[in-house]
Design a protein around this motif. Sequence first.
Motif, mmCIF file in Angstrom:
data_model
loop_
_atom_site.group_PDB
_atom_site.id
_atom_site.type_symbol
_atom_site.label_atom_id
_atom_site.label_comp_id
_atom_site.label_asym_id
_atom_site.label_seq_id
_atom_site.Cartn_x
_atom_site.Cartn_y
_atom_site.Cartn_z
ATOM 1 N N GLU A 1 -18.117 -15.925 -8.041
ATOM 2 C CA GLU A 1 -17.057 -16.443 -7.171
ATOM 3 C C GLU A 1 -17.149 -15.843 -5.766
ATOM 4 O O GLU A 1 -16.638 -16.420 -4.805
ATOM 5 C CB GLU A 1 -15.681 -16.140 -7.776
ATOM 6 N N ALA A 2 -17.794 -14.681 -5.673
ATOM 7 C CA ALA A 2 -17.960 -14.020 -4.374
ATOM 8 C C ALA A 2 -19.358 -14.239 -3.806
ATOM 9 O O ALA A 2 -19.675 -13.747 -2.717
ATOM 10 C CB ALA A 2 -17.690 -12.522 -4.513
ATOM 11 N N LEU B 1 -16.349 -7.413 -5.546
ATOM 12 C CA LEU B 1 -15.502 -8.560 -5.877
ATOM 13 C C LEU B 1 -14.350 -8.730 -4.892
ATOM 14 O O LEU B 1 -13.545 -9.662 -5.041
ATOM 15 C CB LEU B 1 -14.927 -8.402 -7.292
ATOM 16 N N GLU B 2 -14.257 -7.855 -3.905
ATOM 17 C CA GLU B 2 -13.142 -7.921 -2.952
ATOM 18 C C GLU B 2 -13.035 -9.315 -2.330
ATOM 19 O O GLU B 2 -14.039 -9.896 -1.897
ATOM 20 C CB GLU B 2 -13.323 -6.882 -1.850
ATOM 21 N N ALA C 1 -5.506 -12.046 -4.134
ATOM 22 C CA ALA C 1 -6.965 -11.885 -4.200
ATOM 23 C C ALA C 1 -7.301 -10.479 -4.679
ATOM 24 O O ALA C 1 -6.492 -9.552 -4.582
ATOM 25 C CB ALA C 1 -7.597 -12.139 -2.833
ATOM 26 N N LEU C 2 -8.509 -10.306 -5.192
ATOM 27 C CA LEU C 2 -8.935 -8.992 -5.667
ATOM 28 C C LEU C 2 -9.122 -8.042 -4.491
ATOM 29 O O LEU C 2 -9.698 -8.408 -3.464
ATOM 30 C CB LEU C 2 -10.237 -9.112 -6.458
ATOM 31 N N SER C 3 -8.641 -6.815 -4.675
ATOM 32 C CA SER C 3 -8.723 -5.817 -3.605
ATOM 33 C C SER C 3 -10.069 -5.105 -3.579
ATOM 34 O O SER C 3 -10.391 -4.412 -2.611
ATOM 35 C CB SER C 3 -7.623 -4.773 -3.784
#
Length: 211
Positions: free
Chosen positions: A28-29, A60-61, A129-131
């Motif tokens: 996804e990133a 993954l940020e 969103a992922l940090s």
Amino acid sequence: MTAARFLVVLDADSTLIRNEVIELIADEAGRRDEVQAATEAAMRGEIDFATSLRSRVAALEGVPVSGFARVLTRIEPTPGVHELTAAVHERGGVVGVVSGGFHEILDDVAPGLGVDRWRANRLEVTDGALSGRVDGEIVDAAAKAASLLAWADELGVPRHATIAIGDGANDLRMMSVAGLGVAFNAKPAVRAAASLVVGPQNLSEVIALLP
């Protein structure tokens, strides 16, 4: 709580399921290749798992939490998993999963695969969103072993009636404290240390080992 006859604890990624979830999230990133290389090194035991996990999660940020829905559509249960969990339950046992992966996926996947209890890491989320950080303590090799022992104690299962099934270096401590450690689809170091090695990539092969 009614005592169980025995306890089977599995790893999740590449054991309960065929995927490495962190790699699917990395897709996804657009960073799958770098995360995949780091995952493989950690599973071989070449680098510390917690250090590796933090670096992989950092990649993954920015992935939106909406991406979890796409990841879930790509999860492939390992062949034989339904047969194994059904056999455990028929014989009075309990199925646990302790994973270096993530609750965000396992909470959806585990119940449908016949898992009774599970523990995994959590991903920190900021503004949807992922940090890039893990939320809370990391589930590493020591945590996996401690989870198996704690669950056995809660269920009144003696250690000799526990079975641990895993594939990576971070499963070795869990496998060493269990009555029986089974290497499944495993890396060379894990196969060398396990009580038994299951070769075919089908969890139903484990049924013959159940008490």
